[in-house]
Scaffold this active site. Structure first.
Site, PDB file in Angstrom:
ATOM      1  CE1 TYR A 194      -7.610 -33.693  15.575  1.00 46.53           C
ATOM      2  CE2 TYR A 194      -6.753 -31.442  15.697  1.00 46.53           C
ATOM      3  CZ  TYR A 194      -6.563 -32.795  15.438  1.00 46.53           C
ATOM      4  OH  TYR A 194      -5.340 -33.248  15.049  1.00 46.53           O
ATOM      5  CG  HIS A 197      -6.755 -42.069  15.231  1.00 50.29           C
ATOM      6  ND1 HIS A 197      -5.863 -41.502  16.103  1.00 50.29           N
ATOM      7  CD2 HIS A 197      -6.315 -43.325  15.001  1.00 50.29           C
ATOM      8  CE1 HIS A 197      -4.907 -42.377  16.377  1.00 50.29           C
ATOM      9  NE2 HIS A 197      -5.156 -43.497  15.716  1.00 50.29           N
TER      10      HIS A 197
HETATM   11  O1  CA2 Z   1      -7.588 -37.614  14.740  1.00 50.35           O
HETATM   12  C1  CA2 Z   1      -7.208 -37.947  15.865  1.00 50.35           C
HETATM   13  O2  CA2 Z   1      -7.952 -38.346  16.753  1.00 50.35           O
HETATM   14  C2  CA2 Z   1      -5.714 -37.801  16.215  1.00 50.35           C
HETATM   15  O3  CA2 Z   1      -5.367 -38.862  17.111  1.00 50.35           O
HETATM   16  C3  CA2 Z   1      -5.569 -36.457  16.893  1.00 50.35           C
HETATM   17  C4  CA2 Z   1      -4.126 -36.107  17.210  1.00 50.35           C
HETATM   18  C5  CA2 Z   1      -3.250 -36.266  15.969  1.00 50.35           C
HETATM   19  O4  CA2 Z   1      -1.879 -36.054  16.325  1.00 50.35           O
HETATM   20  C6  CA2 Z   1      -3.397 -37.643  15.343  1.00 50.35           C
HETATM   21  O5  CA2 Z   1      -2.607 -37.688  14.186  1.00 50.35           O
HETATM   22  C7  CA2 Z   1      -4.836 -37.914  14.983  1.00 50.35           C
HETATM   23  C8  CA2 Z   1      -3.996 -34.659  17.682  1.00 50.35           C
HETATM   24  C9  CA2 Z   1      -4.875 -34.325  18.842  1.00 50.35           C
HETATM   25  C10 CA2 Z   1      -4.774 -32.861  19.079  1.00 50.35           C
HETATM   26  O6  CA2 Z   1      -6.050 -32.408  19.458  1.00 50.35           O
HETATM   27  C11 CA2 Z   1      -6.308 -31.080  19.386  1.00 50.35           C
HETATM   28  C12 CA2 Z   1      -7.589 -30.697  19.668  1.00 50.35           C
HETATM   29  C13 CA2 Z   1      -7.922 -29.371  19.581  1.00 50.35           C
HETATM   30  C14 CA2 Z   1      -6.957 -28.440  19.235  1.00 50.35           C
HETATM   31  C15 CA2 Z   1      -5.671 -28.826  18.960  1.00 50.35           C
HETATM   32  C16 CA2 Z   1      -5.340 -30.158  19.042  1.00 50.35           C
END
Ligand code: CA2
Length: 138
Positions: free
Chosen positions: A22, A97
């Site tokens: 991310y 996303h």
């Molecule tokens: O890619 C994306 O933006 C998502 O919406 C992010 C979600 C995931 O469940 C989707 O499938 C795709 C997860 C967000 C979690 O964000 C974090 C950021 C830093 C550390 C851990 C999680």
């Protein structure tokens, strides 16, 4: 022009955990830059880890704002309620996303948001949000 960005669960951890997936920029830092780059747009921001709060926010702004940029995070793949709210409001919603969910696990290939969204932008990192914003500027 009033735009609301809504982020779902765990996106408050951006820049603090899992930088390999991310990135290492916090959303607050990115948002400040976006607001500086588009001073003509009022860009509001809401993040929640709670499904009902996201639905409440969609209903609150979804009849008056010009656009909503929604990253429902994991709720994208599970929430009929958020999907129904997107369909119930009149403000257009662009689903975004950070990652390309289609390159990831099968369960991330399903979205309950897309069928009610104006469009979907994914896989461009945080730039996905700017691309969504620009889509509202015409
Ligand atoms: O890619 C994306 O933006 C998502 O919406 C992010 C979600 C995931 O469940 C989707 O499938 C795709 C997860 C967000 C979690 O964000 C974090 C950021 C830093 C550390 C851990 C999680």
């Amino acid at each position: 022009m009033q735009i609301m960005i809504i982020n779902g669960p765990n996106l408050n951890l951006l820049g603090k955990r899992e930088p390999e997936v991310y990135g290492n920029t916090t959303f607050e830092t990115y948002l400040s830059q976006l607001q500086a780059d588009y001073p003509e747009v009022q860009i509001d921001y809401f993040q929640s880890n709670i499904e009902g709060e996201i639905i409440d926010k969609l209903q609150e702004v979804g009849f008056s704002f010009d656009g909503i940029i929604l990253n429902a995070a994991s709720y994208t793949h599970t929430s009929v309620g958020i999907g129904d709210a997107v369909k119930a409001i009149t403000t257009p919603v662009v689903e975004v996303h950070i990652s390309n969910t289609h390159k990831r696990e099968d369960f991330r290939h399903i979205s309950y948001i897309s069928s009610g969204a104006k469009g979907v932008i994914l896989g461009f990192g945080l730039q996905s949000y700017e691309l969504a914003l620009r889509s509202f500027l015409g």
